[in-house]
Design an enzyme around this catalytic site. Structure first.
Site: not given
Length: 754
Positions: A1, A274-276
C-alpha cells in the site's frame, strides 16, 4: 500500500454544542448501530460518496470532521497517511518492535498481547494529540507460503494454527480485550485472501489470479482470518489479487458467503476495506467489468465498505445515477464505518473512557523499551553451535571482536518495512561496543574482491579473537512489491565467510532478514555457530549481543521452513497448491508437505539440554467419535470442543537457565490421502527453567486439532490412527485411535458462482 495522499485531521466531533448534538449519533443511550443509523439518516445522497474513501472529507454541514482511515502499526505506530510524527520533541518517535516474523519465532502469545497492548496505547496517545486516527490496517496474517515472498517478514510464519493463535493474542492487545465496550483501536486483518505474491517474474499482485482449490483454501489460507473473526476484529482488508477468477474486493463468495454468513462476522461496527487502489484494479488490470461504474458497484455490493483510494468517490455517483447502486447499499457501508468510530468512543466526551487521557508520557516508556528488546531476544533462533556460544566475556576480558557484514552496523534495516520513527536504533556493532570486556572493531561490508572490502575484513579478522559476520536480506531485496528470485547466499558471500572462518578463529554467522539456505555453513567445520535474528527492531543489536554473550539464552524456533537453494527452481510462486504433485513437479510446501528442509520449521537449539515426556492418558487409547462429538453441547464452535489437555514434562538436563518452546504436532493415517507429514496443533513457551528443574506445559487439543479438510473444504473428524508428536526433532510420541463414522465439524460453503 503506497500513497501520496496527505492525511486529513483527526479532530473529534462536537456532541455538546455542534450541529450533531441533537442527532442520535451523540446519544449514548442508543446502541452502536442505532447511533450510526441516526447519523446516516441525516446525510444527503451527494454527501455519502466521499465518506466511503479512506481520506474522508467529512460533512461540514453536520459538523462531521474529516477523517483519515489509513494508519499502520505492524510492529509499532508507523509512518502512514494518518500518522503524523513531529520533527522533534513529543511524538517524534514511537516504540519500534521486531517484525512479526521474529516475534512469531518466540511462540509466546502472552508476549504478543503485551506488545500489541503497548502499540495500541501509543496509538491512542498519538490520536489524542491529533497525530493519528483510530483505525489501524494491521496485522498482515497471510501464511508465509513461499520463501521468495517479499512480505513474509510482515507475518508470524508459515503455519496456519500458529498464525491463528498469534493473531488472537494480537487483536486482544490492539483492540483492548476480547469484547470491550470501547475499542482501543480497530485492528484490520489483511490481506483477504490468498495474497502472497508481489512481482515475481512479471506476475504482479495487481493482476494475479490465485487458483486455489476448496481444500487448500479452507485448510491453509483461511484459518488465520477465521481466528480474526472469532477474536471480533473490527476490520478486514480485501486484497489486490483475484481468487479463482474473481477479484477479492468484488468477491461475494468470500466477503459475504464465508466472512459474514458462514463465520457470522456481522457486528454493526465490522467493515471491509480495500487494499489501496485495489478497486481500480478490479476494472484494470483484472478486467472484471466492462465499465468503471460497474466495477465500483460490484465491489460495494459484494461487501467492500471502504475504498483505500478515490475510486468510490469518483465513480459511485455515476453508478448511482445508472441505478447500479442505491441508497440502501451506500447506507449499509456508511453505517458500518461510523459504527466503528462510535465503538471507538469517537463521538463521546473526553472523559468517556480512560484512553482519552493518554499522552506522550505513555509513549516509548522504559517498560516499552525493555519489551522491544525482550521480544527480539525471545525470537532469536540458534541454528548451529559447536560450543563457541555463549561467548565468555567479563569486564576485564578485553576480547577483540571483528564485526563484519552488511548487518553488522545496520540501523533502519533492523526495522524492516511498515516502520515508524524509532527513538534509537542500536546495531550489533553499537551493542558490542557498549559491552564491557569487548573491544569491537567494525570492518565494513566486504562486497566483492574488486573493492577494498576483502582486505579490510581479512585484516580485522586476523587481529581479532572472534569473528562475527552479520549479513542477510534487507528491505532492498525483499519487501512490498519485491519478491526474491534466489534464496541462496551469493558466491562472494560464501567465499569471504569461509575464507575468514579458515583463519582458525571462532566464527559466528548472525543471519539477518529472511531465510537463506545455510547449508554451506551448517556443514562447514570452520563455521562455529549460526543464529538467526530476522528484523529485530530498535533494540536488535542489544538483543543479539545479549544472546551471543549468554546474558539471555536463545529459545526461539524457526517459524518457517528454511528451504534448500534449489527450491526456487522446483516450483513456481504462482502454484498455490500445498501438496506434492508429481504431474506438476511441485515437491510440496511448508513443513506439512515438504521434508527436505535445510533447517525445519520449529527447529531451535539451546545453551543447555532439554528432555520432554508426554503424560498421556493411561486408561484410554481409543475414543469413539460419536462420544467425543456428543460432549460438545454449549460449545459455540464444534471444532473448539475440547479433546484432551496433554501434559508435557520438560526437564533441563544441562547447566544453563533457559526458556523452552513446547511444540505439539498431530500426524497419522486418517482422512484423505495424501496425509500431511505432521501439523502443528498446540504450543506453549515455558520460562526460565533452571538447571536440573522440570516444568510442565499443558497442550490443549480440540476436536478441530484432529480434524482434516476433505476435498471440498469440509472439516471432518475421521476414524483412524493418530500420533501426537512433541518437539523438533521429535522427543516424545503419544499414539491413539479414533473409531466410528466420520463427523463433519465444519461444513464449508461452496462457491455458487464457480
Amino acid at each position: 500500500m503506497i500513497s501520496g495522499v496527505s492525511a486529513s485531521g483527526h479532530l473529534f466531533p462536537d456532541c455538546v454544542s455542534g450541529p450533531l448534538s441533537s442527532n442520535g449519533v451523540c446519544n449514548k443511550a442508543l446502541s452502536v448501530g442505532e447511533r450510526a443509523k441516526a447519523l446516516v439518516a441525516a446525510l444527503e445522497t451527494n454527501e455519502k460518496f466521499g465518506l466511503l474513501s479512506s481520506t474522508s472529507p467529512g460533512v461540514e454541514r453536520l459538523g462531521l470532521p474529516s477523517y483519515e482511515w489509513w494508519q499502520e502499526a505492524l510492529h509499532g505506530v508507523a509512518s502512514s497517511p494518518g500518522v503524523n510524527f513531529s520533527d522533534s520533541g513529543d511524538f517524534s518517535y514511537a516504540t519500534s518492535f521486531p517484525q512479526p516474523i521474529l516475534m512469531g519465532a518466540a511462540f509466546d502469545d502472552d508476549l504478543i498481547e503485551a506488545v500489541a497492548t503497548v502499540v495500541s496505547t501509543e496509538a491512542r496517545a498519538f490520536n489524542n494529540f491529533n497525530r493519528s486516527g483510530l483505525d489501524y490496517w494491521t496485522p498482515n496474517i497471510n501464511p508465509y507460503r513461499d520463501p521468495r515472498w517479499g512480505r513474509g517478514q510482515e507475518t508470524p510464519g508459515e503455519d496456519p494454527y500458529h498464525l491463528s493463535s498469534y493473531v488472537t493474542a494480537l487483536i486482544k492487545g490492539l483492540q483492548g480485550g476480547e469484547d470491550p465496550d470501547v475499542l482501543k483501536v480497530v485492528a484490520t486483518c489483511k490481506h483477504f485472501i490468498a495474497y502472497d505474491i508481489e512481482d515475481w517474474l512479471g506476475n504482479e499482485r495487481y493482476e494475479f489470479d490465485a487458483q486455489v482449490n476448496s481444500q487448500d483454501l479452507a485448510e491453509y489460507y483461511m484459518p488465520p482470518f477465521e481466528a480474526c473473526v472469532r477474536a471480533n476484529v473490527g476490520s478486514v482488508m480485501c486484497s489486490y489479487n483475484a481468487l479463482n477468477g474473481v477479484p477479492t474486493c468484488s468477491n461475494s463468495y468470500i466477503l459475504q458467503d464465508i466472512l459474514r454468513d458462514h463465520w457470522n462476522w456481522t457486528r454493526d461496527y465490522q467493515y471491509v476495506v480495500s487494499d489501496c487502489d485495489a478497486l481500480q484494479n478490479v476494472f484494470m488490470p483484472h478486467d472484471y467489468t466492462d465499465t468503471r461504474e460497474e466495477s465500483v458497484a460490484s465491489s460495494l455490493l459484494a461487501g467492500t465498505d471502504l475504498d483505500c483510494g478515490t475510486y468510490y468517490e469518483i465513480h459511485l455517483p455515476a453508478a448511482y445515477d445508472q441505478g447500479l447502486v442505491n441508497d440502501a447499499a451506500l447506507d449499509q457501508a456508511i453505517v458500518r464505518l461510523y459504527a466503528a468510530l462510535i465503538k471507538l468512543g469517537y463521538f463521546d466526551s473526553d472523559d468517556s473512557n480512560a484512553y482519552r487521557a493518554l499522552g506522550f508520557s505513555d509513549v516509548a516508556t522504559p517498560y516499552a523499551e525493555d519489551l522491544a528488546r525482550e521480544a527480539a531476544e525471545k525470537g532469536i533462533v540458534l541454528i548451529k553451535n559447536d560450543g563457541t556460544l555463549p561467548l565468555q566475556v567479563s569486564e576485564d576480558s578485553n576480547l577483540t571482536i571483528a564485526m563484519i557484514g552488511a548487518w553488522a552496523n545496520a540501523t533502519t534495516d533492523m526495522q524492516g518495512n511498515y516502520q515508524g520513527v524509532a527513538k534509537y536504533l542500536h546495531s550489533p556493532y553499537y551493542a558490542a561496543s557498549q559491552t564491557p570486556g569487548i573491544n569491537a572493531v567494525y570492518a565494513g561490508i566486504p562486497g566483492d574482491p574488486v573493492t577494498d572490502g576483502y582486505p579490510r575484513a581479512l585484516e580485522a579478522a586476523a587481529a581479532a579473537d572472534i569473528i562475527i559476520f552479520a549479513d542477510g536480506p534487507t528491505v532492498t531485496t525483499e519487501a512490498e512489491g519485491n519478491d526474491r528470485t534466489l534464496i541462496r547466499w551469493s558466491g562472494e558471500s560464501i567465499d569471504i565467510m569461509t575464507q575468514l572462518a579458515g583463519l582458525g578463529k571462532p566464527f559466528v554467522l548472525v543471519q539477518m532478514g529472511g531465510q537463506r539456505d545455510d547449508a554451506p555453513f551448517i556443514n562447514h567445520p570452520n563455521i562455529s555457530s549460526i543464529i538467526w535474528g530476522g528484523y529485530p527492531g530498535q533494540s536488535g543489536g542489544d538483543a543479539i549481543m545479549n544472546v551471543l554473550t549468554g546474558k539471555v539464552a536463545p529459545a526461539g524456533r524457526l517459524p518457517v521452513t528454511q528451504y534448500p537453494a534449489h527450491y526456487v527452481t522446483d516450483v513456481p510462486m504462482t502454484d498455490m497448491t500445498l501438496r506434492p504433485n508429481a504431474s506438476t513437479g511441485n515437491p510440496g510446501r511448508t513443513y506439512m508437505w515438504y521434508d527436505q528442509a535445510t533447517v525445519p520449521f520449529g527447529f531451535g537449539l539451546h545453551y543447555t539440554n532439554f528432555s520432554a515426556s508426554i503424560g498421556a492418558p493411561e486408561d484410554t487409547k481409543e475414543w469413539a467419535i460419536a462420544d467425543l462429538t456428543g460432549n460438545c453441547s454449549g460449545v459455540a464452535h464444534v471444532d473448539q470442543c475440547p479433546f484432551q489437555s496433554v501434559p508435557v514434562t520438560v526437564s533441563n538436563t544441562g547447566a544453563a537457565t533457559s526458556d523452552f518452546v513446547t511444540l505439539g504436532f498431530v500426524a497419522g493415517n486418517h482422512g484423505p490421502a495424501p496425509q500431511p507429514i505432521k501439523r502443528l496443533a498446540a504450543y506453549q513457551r515455558l520460562h526460565n527453567i533452571t538447571a536440573g528443574e522440570q516444568q510442565t506445559a499443558t497442550l490443549n487439543l480440540t476436536l478441530g486439532s484432529l480434524g482434516r479438510r476433505d476435498n471440498i473444504g469440509n472439516l471432518v473428524l475421521y476414524p483412524g490412527e493418530y500420533s501426537f508428536l512433541v518437539d523438533v526433532p521429535t522427543q516424545a510420541v503419544w499414539n491413539f485411535t479414533l473409531g466410528g463414522e466420520p463427523f463433519v465439524l465444519d461444513e464449508w460453503p461452496q462457491d455458487k458462482g464457480a
